[in-house]
Design a protein around this motif. Sequence first.
Motif, PDB file in Angstrom:
ATOM      1  N   LEU A  26       5.943   7.283  -5.835  1.00 54.89           N
ATOM      2  CA  LEU A  26       4.634   6.554  -5.524  1.00 54.89           C
ATOM      3  C   LEU A  26       5.013   5.155  -5.002  1.00 54.89           C
ATOM      4  O   LEU A  26       4.588   4.550  -4.036  1.00 54.89           O
ATOM      5  CB  LEU A  26       3.635   6.241  -7.083  1.00 54.89           C
ATOM      6  CG  LEU A  26       2.512   5.289  -6.770  1.00 54.89           C
ATOM      7  CD1 LEU A  26       1.704   5.819  -5.682  1.00 54.89           C
ATOM      8  CD2 LEU A  26       1.646   5.261  -8.204  1.00 54.89           C
ATOM      9  N   ASN A  27       5.917   4.499  -5.906  1.00 53.02           N
ATOM     10  CA  ASN A  27       6.275   3.072  -5.553  1.00 53.02           C
ATOM     11  C   ASN A  27       7.149   3.105  -4.097  1.00 53.02           C
ATOM     12  O   ASN A  27       6.961   2.351  -3.250  1.00 53.02           O
ATOM     13  CB  ASN A  27       7.105   2.372  -6.538  1.00 53.02           C
ATOM     14  CG  ASN A  27       6.325   2.168  -7.757  1.00 53.02           C
ATOM     15  OD1 ASN A  27       5.139   1.423  -7.526  1.00 53.02           O
ATOM     16  ND2 ASN A  27       6.582   2.040  -8.739  1.00 53.02           N
ATOM     17  N   LYS A  28       8.081   4.321  -3.814  1.00 57.35           N
ATOM     18  CA  LYS A  28       8.788   4.493  -2.785  1.00 57.35           C
ATOM     19  C   LYS A  28       7.796   4.614  -1.407  1.00 57.35           C
ATOM     20  O   LYS A  28       8.070   4.220  -0.529  1.00 57.35           O
ATOM     21  CB  LYS A  28       9.532   5.789  -2.690  1.00 57.35           C
ATOM     22  CG  LYS A  28      10.673   5.760  -1.692  1.00 57.35           C
ATOM     23  CD  LYS A  28      11.615   4.631  -1.904  1.00 57.35           C
ATOM     24  CE  LYS A  28      12.874   4.951  -1.089  1.00 57.35           C
ATOM     25  NZ  LYS A  28      13.753   3.860  -1.286  1.00 57.35           N
ATOM     26  N   ALA A  45      -4.499  10.961  -4.858  1.00 54.03           N
ATOM     27  CA  ALA A  45      -6.073  11.106  -4.642  1.00 54.03           C
ATOM     28  C   ALA A  45      -6.186   9.270  -4.551  1.00 54.03           C
ATOM     29  O   ALA A  45      -7.000   8.753  -3.905  1.00 54.03           O
ATOM     30  CB  ALA A  45      -6.933  11.412  -6.050  1.00 54.03           C
ATOM     31  N   ALA A  46      -5.324   8.607  -5.372  1.00 48.91           N
ATOM     32  CA  ALA A  46      -5.724   7.083  -5.242  1.00 48.91           C
ATOM     33  C   ALA A  46      -5.196   6.490  -4.116  1.00 48.91           C
ATOM     34  O   ALA A  46      -5.496   5.502  -3.375  1.00 48.91           O
ATOM     35  CB  ALA A  46      -5.029   6.485  -6.660  1.00 48.91           C
ATOM     36  N   LEU A  47      -4.040   7.097  -3.481  1.00 50.18           N
ATOM     37  CA  LEU A  47      -3.591   6.678  -2.394  1.00 50.18           C
ATOM     38  C   LEU A  47      -4.123   7.048  -1.292  1.00 50.18           C
ATOM     39  O   LEU A  47      -4.607   6.150  -0.302  1.00 50.18           O
ATOM     40  CB  LEU A  47      -1.869   7.211  -1.869  1.00 50.18           C
ATOM     41  CG  LEU A  47      -0.910   6.914  -2.713  1.00 50.18           C
ATOM     42  CD1 LEU A  47       0.251   7.727  -2.787  1.00 50.18           C
ATOM     43  CD2 LEU A  47      -0.502   5.429  -2.235  1.00 50.18           C
ATOM     44  N   LEU A  50      -4.067   2.726  -8.727  1.00 47.51           N
ATOM     45  CA  LEU A  50      -2.773   2.717  -8.519  1.00 47.51           C
ATOM     46  C   LEU A  50      -2.027   1.956  -9.447  1.00 47.51           C
ATOM     47  O   LEU A  50      -0.968   2.482 -10.110  1.00 47.51           O
ATOM     48  CB  LEU A  50      -2.318   2.304  -7.057  1.00 47.51           C
ATOM     49  CG  LEU A  50      -2.694   3.534  -5.684  1.00 47.51           C
ATOM     50  CD1 LEU A  50      -2.387   2.775  -4.285  1.00 47.51           C
ATOM     51  CD2 LEU A  50      -1.890   4.501  -6.107  1.00 47.51           C
ATOM     52  N   PHE A  51      -2.624   0.744  -9.866  1.00 43.67           N
ATOM     53  CA  PHE A  51      -2.075   0.145 -10.814  1.00 43.67           C
ATOM     54  C   PHE A  51      -2.030   0.604 -12.084  1.00 43.67           C
ATOM     55  O   PHE A  51      -1.004   0.566 -13.044  1.00 43.67           O
ATOM     56  CB  PHE A  51      -2.758  -1.553 -11.055  1.00 43.67           C
ATOM     57  CG  PHE A  51      -2.236  -2.465 -11.812  1.00 43.67           C
ATOM     58  CD1 PHE A  51      -0.843  -3.119 -11.669  1.00 43.67           C
ATOM     59  CD2 PHE A  51      -3.034  -2.874 -12.929  1.00 43.67           C
ATOM     60  CE1 PHE A  51      -0.590  -3.954 -12.432  1.00 43.67           C
ATOM     61  CE2 PHE A  51      -2.508  -3.525 -13.787  1.00 43.67           C
ATOM     62  CZ  PHE A  51      -1.278  -4.351 -13.670  1.00 43.67           C
TER      63      PHE A  51
END
Length: 120
Positions: free
Chosen positions: A6-8, A62-64, A72-73
Amino acid sequence: MSKYLLNKFLYTVDRDPSLVERYRSDPAGTVAWWESSLGVSLLNSHSGEATTWLRLEDAERAALVAHDYVQLFELGAHPFLTLTLFIAMFERDHAEPLAFQKEYAVRLAHFNLPYPDIAT
Protein backbone atom coordinates in the motif's frame (compact mmCIF):
# COMPACT_ATOMS: atom_id res chain seq x y z
CA MET A 1 -2.75 -6.20 5.67
CA SER A 2 -0.18 -5.44 2.99
CA LYS A 3 0.90 -2.07 4.34
CA TYR A 4 4.24 -2.27 2.57
CA LEU A 5 2.56 -2.69 -0.81
CA LEU A 6 0.00 0.00 0.00
CA ASN A 7 2.73 2.46 0.94
CA LYS A 8 4.78 1.47 -2.11
CA PHE A 9 1.79 2.36 -4.31
CA LEU A 10 1.45 5.78 -2.68
CA TYR A 11 5.19 6.42 -2.91
CA THR A 12 5.69 5.39 -6.54
CA VAL A 13 2.57 7.10 -7.87
CA ASP A 14 3.44 10.33 -6.05
CA ARG A 15 6.89 10.46 -7.65
CA ASP A 16 5.64 10.29 -11.26
CA PRO A 17 3.52 13.24 -12.45
CA SER A 18 1.95 11.17 -15.24
CA LEU A 19 0.90 8.50 -12.72
CA VAL A 20 -0.52 11.18 -10.42
CA GLU A 21 -2.73 12.39 -13.27
CA ARG A 22 -3.65 8.87 -14.28
CA TYR A 23 -4.61 8.00 -10.69
CA ARG A 24 -6.63 11.21 -10.38
CA SER A 25 -8.64 10.55 -13.53
CA ASP A 26 -8.86 6.73 -13.46
CA PRO A 27 -8.27 5.43 -9.94
CA ALA A 28 -9.67 1.92 -10.50
CA GLY A 29 -7.70 1.41 -13.68
CA THR A 30 -4.52 2.81 -12.20
CA VAL A 31 -4.72 0.68 -9.07
CA ALA A 32 -5.41 -2.48 -11.09
CA TRP A 33 -2.62 -1.72 -13.57
CA TRP A 34 -0.11 -0.83 -10.85
CA GLU A 35 -0.90 -3.88 -8.75
CA SER A 36 -0.62 -6.33 -11.66
CA SER A 37 2.41 -4.86 -13.38
CA LEU A 38 4.48 -2.17 -11.71
CA GLY A 39 3.88 -3.30 -8.12
CA VAL A 40 4.91 -6.86 -8.89
CA SER A 41 8.02 -5.80 -10.81
CA LEU A 42 9.12 -3.36 -8.09
CA LEU A 43 8.89 -5.95 -5.34
CA ASN A 44 9.72 -9.19 -7.12
CA SER A 45 13.06 -9.52 -8.85
CA HIS A 46 12.35 -13.05 -10.15
CA SER A 47 10.04 -13.40 -13.12
CA GLY A 48 7.40 -16.07 -12.90
CA GLU A 49 7.17 -15.95 -9.13
CA ALA A 50 3.93 -15.03 -7.45
CA THR A 51 2.96 -14.73 -3.81
CA THR A 52 -0.16 -13.57 -2.03
CA TRP A 53 1.65 -10.69 -0.34
CA LEU A 54 2.06 -9.04 -3.76
CA ARG A 55 -1.64 -8.20 -3.77
CA LEU A 56 -3.45 -5.42 -2.01
CA GLU A 57 -6.15 -6.39 0.45
CA ASP A 58 -9.71 -5.69 -0.72
CA ALA A 59 -10.13 -2.86 1.82
CA GLU A 60 -6.87 -1.24 0.71
CA ARG A 61 -7.80 -1.50 -2.96
CA ALA A 62 -11.28 -0.03 -2.28
CA ALA A 63 -9.83 2.90 -0.32
CA LEU A 64 -7.30 3.62 -3.06
CA VAL A 65 -9.98 3.51 -5.74
CA ALA A 66 -12.22 5.83 -3.69
CA HIS A 67 -9.33 8.24 -2.96
CA ASP A 68 -10.33 7.75 0.69
CA TYR A 69 -7.27 8.97 2.57
CA VAL A 70 -9.05 8.70 5.93
CA GLN A 71 -9.66 4.99 5.34
CA LEU A 72 -6.10 4.59 4.07
CA PHE A 73 -4.83 6.11 7.33
CA GLU A 74 -7.07 3.76 9.31
CA LEU A 75 -5.57 0.85 7.37
CA GLY A 76 -2.05 1.94 8.29
CA ALA A 77 -0.92 3.89 5.23
CA HIS A 78 1.75 6.38 6.16
CA PRO A 79 0.13 9.81 6.63
CA PHE A 80 2.95 11.69 4.91
CA LEU A 81 2.63 9.49 1.82
CA THR A 82 -1.11 10.03 1.61
CA LEU A 83 -0.76 13.76 2.26
CA THR A 84 1.85 14.40 -0.42
CA LEU A 85 0.04 12.35 -3.07
CA PHE A 86 -3.37 13.84 -2.36
CA ILE A 87 -1.91 17.37 -2.32
CA ALA A 88 -0.55 16.68 -5.80
CA MET A 89 -3.95 15.46 -6.93
CA PHE A 90 -6.37 17.84 -5.22
CA GLU A 91 -4.68 21.05 -4.04
CA ARG A 92 -5.48 22.60 -7.44
CA ASP A 93 -9.20 22.16 -6.74
CA HIS A 94 -9.04 24.62 -3.82
CA ALA A 95 -8.84 28.40 -4.20
CA GLU A 96 -7.06 29.19 -0.93
CA PRO A 97 -3.43 28.28 -0.20
CA LEU A 98 -3.13 25.22 2.05
CA ALA A 99 -6.87 24.59 1.77
CA PHE A 100 -6.43 20.91 1.00
CA GLN A 101 -3.97 20.43 3.85
CA LYS A 102 -6.48 22.01 6.22
CA GLU A 103 -9.23 19.73 4.91
CA TYR A 104 -6.92 16.73 5.38
CA ALA A 105 -6.28 17.76 9.00
CA VAL A 106 -9.97 18.24 9.72
CA ARG A 107 -10.92 14.87 8.24
CA LEU A 108 -8.25 13.12 10.34
CA ALA A 109 -8.90 15.15 13.50
CA HIS A 110 -11.05 12.44 15.09
CA PHE A 111 -7.98 10.21 15.60
CA ASN A 112 -6.39 10.20 19.01
CA LEU A 113 -3.01 8.92 20.06
CA PRO A 114 -1.87 6.31 19.62
CA TYR A 115 -2.48 6.54 15.88
CA PRO A 116 -2.91 3.40 13.79
CA ASP A 117 0.34 1.49 13.39
CA ILE A 118 2.19 2.70 10.26
CA ALA A 119 5.10 0.28 10.55
CA THR A 120 5.65 -1.90 7.49
